[in-house]
Design an enzyme around this catalytic site. Structure first.
Site, short mmCIF file in Angstrom:
data_model
loop_
_atom_site.label_atom_id
_atom_site.label_comp_id
_atom_site.label_asym_id
_atom_site.label_seq_id
_atom_site.Cartn_x
_atom_site.Cartn_y
_atom_site.Cartn_z
N TYR A 162 -111.06 -61.08 20.53
CA TYR A 162 -109.87 -60.33 20.15
C TYR A 162 -109.18 -59.69 21.35
CZ TYR A 162 -111.82 -60.31 15.36
OH TYR A 162 -112.34 -60.64 14.15
N GLY A 163 -109.86 -59.51 22.44
CA GLY A 163 -109.31 -58.71 23.54
C GLY A 163 -109.09 -59.47 24.83
#
Length: 67
Positions: free
Chosen positions: A56-57
């Site tokens: 996600y990052g």
């Protein structure tokens, strides 16, 4: 807040979780202060189960949950 056991580990977490995918680059929500405030509100209400993933990052979500 209701709790649920995770497998046979004896670990318990809140029955509700907060999905953190949209915090950071995945959805272009970059207001870090606002996201951390939301996470803190969830903790105040008894949520202690947060869905994060390196993809996600990477690591943006985990850093915000850690704060």
């Amino acid at each position: 807040m209701q709790k649920r056991k995770l497998g046979n580990s004896g670990l318990e977490v809140s029955a509700l979780s907060l999905g953190c995918m949209g915090y950071g680059e995945a959805r272009a929500l970059r207001d870090r202060k606002e996201m951390i405030a939301l996470i803190r509100k969830a903790v105040e209400r008894g949520i202690d189960f947060f869905d994060t993933a390196e993809s996600y990052g990477p690591f943006t979500n985990e850093e915000m949950v850690g704060e």
